[in-house]
Motif scaffolding. Structure first.
Motif: not given
Length: 280
Positions: A44-68
């Motif tokens: 939030l301080v460096v870039e702020g929140w930028k909206p993501l395309r639904r497909g990109v967000f779902l891919k990142l969410a999946g990577l978060g589940l696997v990688g974290n």
């Protein structure tokens, strides 16, 4: 990335000290909660929140589940059910998994110098950790399998980041994957957190926890994601081979565990592999 290698290598000693006075899952839960809040604030301080395309967000969410989420559970429970030497030896498979998966999915093009350098560095990594005396057997089978599962999760996470290209910034990738992966990690350790007697944990352990949350986790993950975007997943994974060297040197400085000739030879192999991989 050299700074990340130092942070991740020294992190083993810090974590070992902290979990000596705190249950592992409680440590994992609190550490990830601190890291998630810090990462969101940084974004939030460096870039702020930028909206993501639904497909990109779902891919990142999946990577978060696997990688974290899955990665942290496999790693923590794996270490608890096997030896430190086994963990280090099996983790040597990670760079190979990253390179192979990236090539199989067409995300990464493997040059001959990179393959040769990676092979040399992995051999060096095995030499470094094998000196600690791994003991593969039925009593460590569950832990060993979990560590390999963690390696596979990290490979998927790394190649997944690479497949996004530069569409999303490294900071946003790290923040979104950490925030989407955090709930599972935090909930998994919540029972141990609720049962924890905070007074029984000394101040040094709390300082160590904050350090492992902010430096190896927040800063390390951010630099890792940025490096993968810039140089590729296979070359970034090559740096992982240096972590055991730093861990061995830290154990020497803090615990008096003197490096063996095999570890010194392994370190030379790793350095040679990194240099070789940079040839055109």
């Amino acid at each position: 990335m050299l700074g990340v290698v130092v942070a991740w290598g020294t992190n083993y000693t810090v974590v070992k000290e902290v979990v000596g006075v705190m249950p592992p899952l409680a440590f994992m839960s609190v550490r990830f909660a601190i890291a998630s809040v810090a990462m969101l604030a940084l974004l939030l301080v460096v870039e702020g929140w930028k909206p993501l395309r639904r497909g990109v967000f779902l891919k990142l969410a999946g990577l978060g589940l696997v990688g974290n989420t899955v990665y942290q559970l496999c790693f923590v429970l794996g270490v608890a059910n096997t030896t430190a030497a086994n963990s280090g030896l099996l983790t040597a498979a990670t760079p190979v998994m990253v390179a192979a998966l990236g090539a199989a999915l067409g995300v990464e093009r493997l040059s001959r110098p990179l393959v040769m350098g990676l092979s040399l560095a992995v051999v060096g990594m095995v030499l470094v950790v094998a000196a600690r005396g791994p003991t593969l057997g039925t009593n460590t089978r569950l832990g060993d399998a979990l560590i390999l599962g963690a390696c596979a999760c990290w490979a998927i996470y790394t190649v997944g980041i690479r497949s996004l290209g530069n569409e999303v910034s490294a900071l946003q990738i790290t923040a979104v994957t950490m925030l989407t992966g955090a709930p599972g990690v935090i909930l998994a350790g919540l029972p141990e957190v609720l049962a924890l007697q905070a007074g029984s944990v000394h101040g040094g352990a709390w300082v160590g926890m904050v350090y492992t949350a902010l430096v190896p986790l927040v800063l390390g993950y951010f630099i890792w994601g940025r490096t993968v975007q810039q140089v590729g997943s296979a070359r970034a994974a090559l740096y992982n081979t240096g972590v055991p060297v730093v861990a061995a040197l830290t154990a020497w400085a803090v615990r008096g565990e003197r490096p063996t000739p095999f570890q010194a030879l392994g370190a030379a192999f790793i350095l040679g592999g990194v240099v070789l991989s940079r040839r055109k």
